[in-house]
Design an enzyme around this catalytic site. Structure first.
Site, short mmCIF file in Angstrom:
data_model
loop_
_atom_site.label_atom_id
_atom_site.label_comp_id
_atom_site.label_asym_id
_atom_site.label_seq_id
_atom_site.Cartn_x
_atom_site.Cartn_y
_atom_site.Cartn_z
CE1 TYR A 141 -49.60 3.08 46.53
CE2 TYR A 141 -51.46 4.77 46.50
CZ TYR A 141 -50.45 3.98 46.00
OH TYR A 141 -50.80 3.98 44.59
CE LYS A 169 -52.97 0.93 46.06
NZ LYS A 169 -51.47 1.06 44.97
#
Length: 311
Positions: A141, A169
């Site tokens: 992330y 992400k």
């Protein structure tokens, strides 16, 4: 990059799951189930549990485990479940990872360590320690605007040597980053667009899907935008992105936090999941009229684009 994981489930529209509280501000199992049922009814492709939208930074370890448990109880086997397990310490992150794995989550994800500025090798070890704690695939992330750490493609390339790393992400604002990460990982990797304001641009630049904090307020609009992209209808997708951005801009103009505004929109539309936890700001009296205007914008956009899609 090659992988033994089925990546087909890591695509499409995946809302970032909101924290659901009772009237006393405690995690509510009943209201968590309510939000799960809402997403099932909207037919989104999955949920990302325990991240920024889930107010994870304001929850203790047991609360985070409880949320993971409640969502799995309701949604396991019905849609893709991604557990965000990033925490201030590696120890707690591993405990969350092991808990998510025991519940049957499809993948793990984590932000880099926060507060202290760490060198790349320490950040890499943090992620790899989490990855090695379970057999689940892992999504990095990258959200530099809140963590202060920017994932570079050179480190990403090194992390991809671990076959459990399936992608990233990406919530940095430049769509250039999405293209770079996709090129670095290749077609056998997953890149999720993070910034909702650029969902369409991110998808066109190579993102396989999106994980977003405003999806819960308007899942229909993002689902239609994603469908337009799949069909190559980029003009229509751009038009719906413009309407989405009007709504996001309005949500960000409230005196209360964006998440407080989203939860109030949901409450007025029949999905009560409580408010937000301090120090996040709740909605104010002055916000009430603005929220009515936001709901009107939502209804108009939903009506217009649902009608166009059906014609």
């Amino acid at each position: 990059m090659t992988t033994t994981f089925d990546l087909s489930k890591f695509k499409g529209i995946i809302p970032a799951f909101y924290a659901c509280y009772d009237e006393k501000g405690q995690i509510s199992q009943e209201r968590t189930y309510t939000l799960c049922d809402y997403y099932l009814q909207k037919q989104v492709h999955g949920v990302y549990v325990g991240g920024s939208s889930g107010e994870c930074i304001y929850h203790n370890l047991e609360e985070r485990k409880a949320v993971l448990t409640f969502v799995a109880d309701r949604l396991k086997g019905k849609m893709t479940l991604i557990a965000h397990v990033g925490a201030p310490s590696t120890r707690d992150s591993i405990l969350l990872a092991e808990h998510a794995a025991s519940l049957g989550y499809d993948a793990l994800s984590a932000i880099p360590p926060i507060y202290f500025t760490l060198p790349d090798h320490a950040v890499s070890r943090y992620w790899n320690d989490i990855i090695e704690a379970t057999s689940l695939p892992f999504l990095i992330y990258n959200i530099p605007q809140t963590t202060g750490y920017t994932l570079r493609t050179s480190l990403y390339k090194e992390l991809l040597k671990n076959k459990k790393v399936i992608g990233v992400k990406n919530s940095s604002m430049p769509t250039f980053d999405i293209e770079r990460f996709k090129r670095t990982g290749g077609q056998d990797s997953i890149v999720f667009n993070g910034p909702d304001e650029q969902f369409v641009a991110g998808r066109i630049m190579g993102a396989d899907g999106g994980i977003g904090g405003t999806y819960g307020a308007m899942p229909e609009l993002f689902l239609i935008a994603d469908q337009y992209i799949e069909q190559g209808k980029f003009r229509e997708a751009t038009q719906i992105q413009s309407e989405i951005n009007e709504i996001i801009t309005a949500l960000c103009s409230l005196d209360g936090s964006m998440y407080a505004g989203i939860k109030e929109v949901l409450r007025r539309r029949g999905v009560n999941i409580g408010g937000v936890r301090l120090p996040l700001a709740g909605i104010t009296v002055q916000d009430s009229t603005r929220i009515n205007e936001i709901i009107s914008l939502l209804q108009q956009a939903e009506s217009r684009f649902t009608s166009e899609r059906n014609n």
